[in-house]
Design a protein around this motif. Structure first.
Motif, PDB file in Angstrom:
ATOM      1  N   LYS A  94      35.404  13.204 -26.112  1.00 24.55           N
ATOM      2  CA  LYS A  94      35.386  12.069 -27.024  1.00 24.55           C
ATOM      3  C   LYS A  94      34.183  11.210 -26.692  1.00 24.55           C
ATOM      4  O   LYS A  94      33.966  10.861 -25.521  1.00 24.55           O
ATOM      5  CB  LYS A  94      36.673  11.256 -26.903  1.00 24.55           C
ATOM      6  N   TYR A  95      33.406  10.866 -27.730  1.00 29.17           N
ATOM      7  CA  TYR A  95      32.152  10.155 -27.494  1.00 29.17           C
ATOM      8  C   TYR A  95      31.882   9.236 -28.674  1.00 29.17           C
ATOM      9  O   TYR A  95      31.879   9.683 -29.826  1.00 29.17           O
ATOM     10  CB  TYR A  95      31.022  11.182 -27.345  1.00 29.17           C
ATOM     11  N   ARG A  96      31.697   7.958 -28.392  1.00 30.46           N
ATOM     12  CA  ARG A  96      31.435   6.959 -29.428  1.00 30.46           C
ATOM     13  C   ARG A  96      32.476   7.006 -30.544  1.00 30.46           C
ATOM     14  O   ARG A  96      32.151   6.989 -31.732  1.00 30.46           O
ATOM     15  CB  ARG A  96      30.023   7.109 -29.975  1.00 30.46           C
ATOM     16  N   GLY A  97      33.749   7.102 -30.154  1.00 28.97           N
ATOM     17  CA  GLY A  97      34.851   7.006 -31.096  1.00 28.97           C
ATOM     18  C   GLY A  97      35.170   8.254 -31.888  1.00 28.97           C
ATOM     19  O   GLY A  97      36.009   8.212 -32.799  1.00 28.97           O
ATOM     20  N   ALA A  98      34.539   9.384 -31.572  1.00 31.86           N
ATOM     21  CA  ALA A  98      34.794  10.621 -32.316  1.00 31.86           C
ATOM     22  C   ALA A  98      34.984  11.787 -31.354  1.00 31.86           C
ATOM     23  O   ALA A  98      34.449  11.786 -30.243  1.00 31.86           O
ATOM     24  CB  ALA A  98      33.639  10.915 -33.276  1.00 31.86           C
ATOM     25  N   ASN A  99      35.723  12.787 -31.772  1.00 28.40           N
ATOM     26  CA  ASN A  99      35.901  13.998 -30.983  1.00 28.40           C
ATOM     27  C   ASN A  99      34.729  14.941 -31.225  1.00 28.40           C
ATOM     28  O   ASN A  99      34.371  15.215 -32.379  1.00 28.40           O
ATOM     29  CB  ASN A  99      37.214  14.685 -31.343  1.00 28.40           C
ATOM     30  N   ARG A 100      34.113  15.433 -30.171  1.00 28.97           N
ATOM     31  CA  ARG A 100      32.950  16.314 -30.267  1.00 28.97           C
ATOM     32  C   ARG A 100      33.276  17.662 -29.631  1.00 28.97           C
ATOM     33  O   ARG A 100      34.088  17.747 -28.706  1.00 28.97           O
ATOM     34  CB  ARG A 100      31.748  15.714 -29.532  1.00 28.97           C
TER      35      ARG A 100
END
Length: 272
Positions: free
Chosen positions: A53-59
């Protein structure tokens, strides 16, 4: 997170360098809790799916893709498939990036994942020989190439307001020289000849984090050095400038996603 992940998990650290840290790791399921580095974390997924999770999104990073996580951005790490994930990563301080950029904005990669072949090649130039020390000239050339490519790929914008790079650099150097001491923002402002709030903005613009966070991370660097030298956690914490072991361990977990005792075991080649 359980303190001891699967016995199949491992972390291998490349030979030490005075400029960067390199490692290769495999995690079968959960890797590490949410945490923030004050460095760039740049690497390649080698197998499996590296999910975070990075900057509010799942990557999800797939084999062949390049990860570029900006300093002080929170992220975690876990397997996105049943086969686990293996990756290589290098950690570069914003101070070193600024030596190359000389006061230009820090490159920021939207989303944290790139498929650009230029960035892949520049990253591989540093991560391809993990078992060997990097030749100093080769390391410098590779770092210059990586930062230059990163700046191109990220298409860094011209800053809307001017900051004082010299003031930020003086504050950083003051903290580097006085890591174990109690330091206030007024102390930094005096040495940098800059008002305290402008200096805070300067520092974030050029080094990607706050002065307090920078100082905390340098103290954690000292802790790791002391632990490697055989010092126990309590003495290492106090010698590095923390109030006590509990204070240090809290910051260590926030910075690296694992406890200092678990980190120490990984360096010694012991099971997590």
């Amino acid at each position: 997170m359980t303190e001891l992940p699967s016995s199949m998990d491992w972390v291998k650290h490349a030979p030490q360098s005075s400029k960067i840290e390199r490692l290769e790791a495999y995690f079968s399921a959960h890797g590490f809790d949410p945490h923030r580095h004050d460095t760039y974390a740049i690497g390649r997924t080698l197998s499996g799916v590296q999910s975070f999770k990075y900057r509010g999104a799942n990557r999800n990073s797939l084999p062949g893709e390049t990860l570029v996580l900006h300093p002080d951005e929170e992220h975690d790490g876990h397997a996105g498939s049943s086969s686990g994930f293996r990756y290589r990563m290098l950690y570069i301080t914003p101070a070193l990036v600024q030596e190359i950029l000389n006061g230009k904005p820090l490159p920021f990669l939207q989303g944290g994942i790139s498929q650009d072949p230029r960035l892949a090649a520049a990253t591989d130039a540093i991560l391809s020989a993990m078992d060997h020390h990097l030749d100093p000239l080769e390391e410098d050339d590779s770092l210059f190439g990586l930062v230059s490519v990163l700046q191109t790929v990220c298409k860094c914008p011209v800053p809307k307001m001017l900051h004082d790079y010299g003031a930020a650099r003086r504050a950083r150097e003051f903290m580097d020289d006085c890591v174990e001491q109690s330091i206030t923002l007024d102390d930094l402002a005096a040495c940098a000849n800059r008002d305290r709030w402008s200096l805070s903005k300067d520092f974030r613009a050029y080094f990607g984090t706050s002065p307090h966070r920078y100082l905390t991370m340098r103290r954690l660097d000292r802790v790791k050095t002391f632990i490697l030298g055989g010092m126990n956690l309590t003495d290492a914490a106090v010698a590095a400038g923390f109030f006590d072991q509990s204070h240090m361990s809290k910051h260590f977990k926030k910075a690296y996603g694992i406890s200092p005792s678990r980190w120490s075991r990984s360096l010694r080649g012991l099971s997590f």
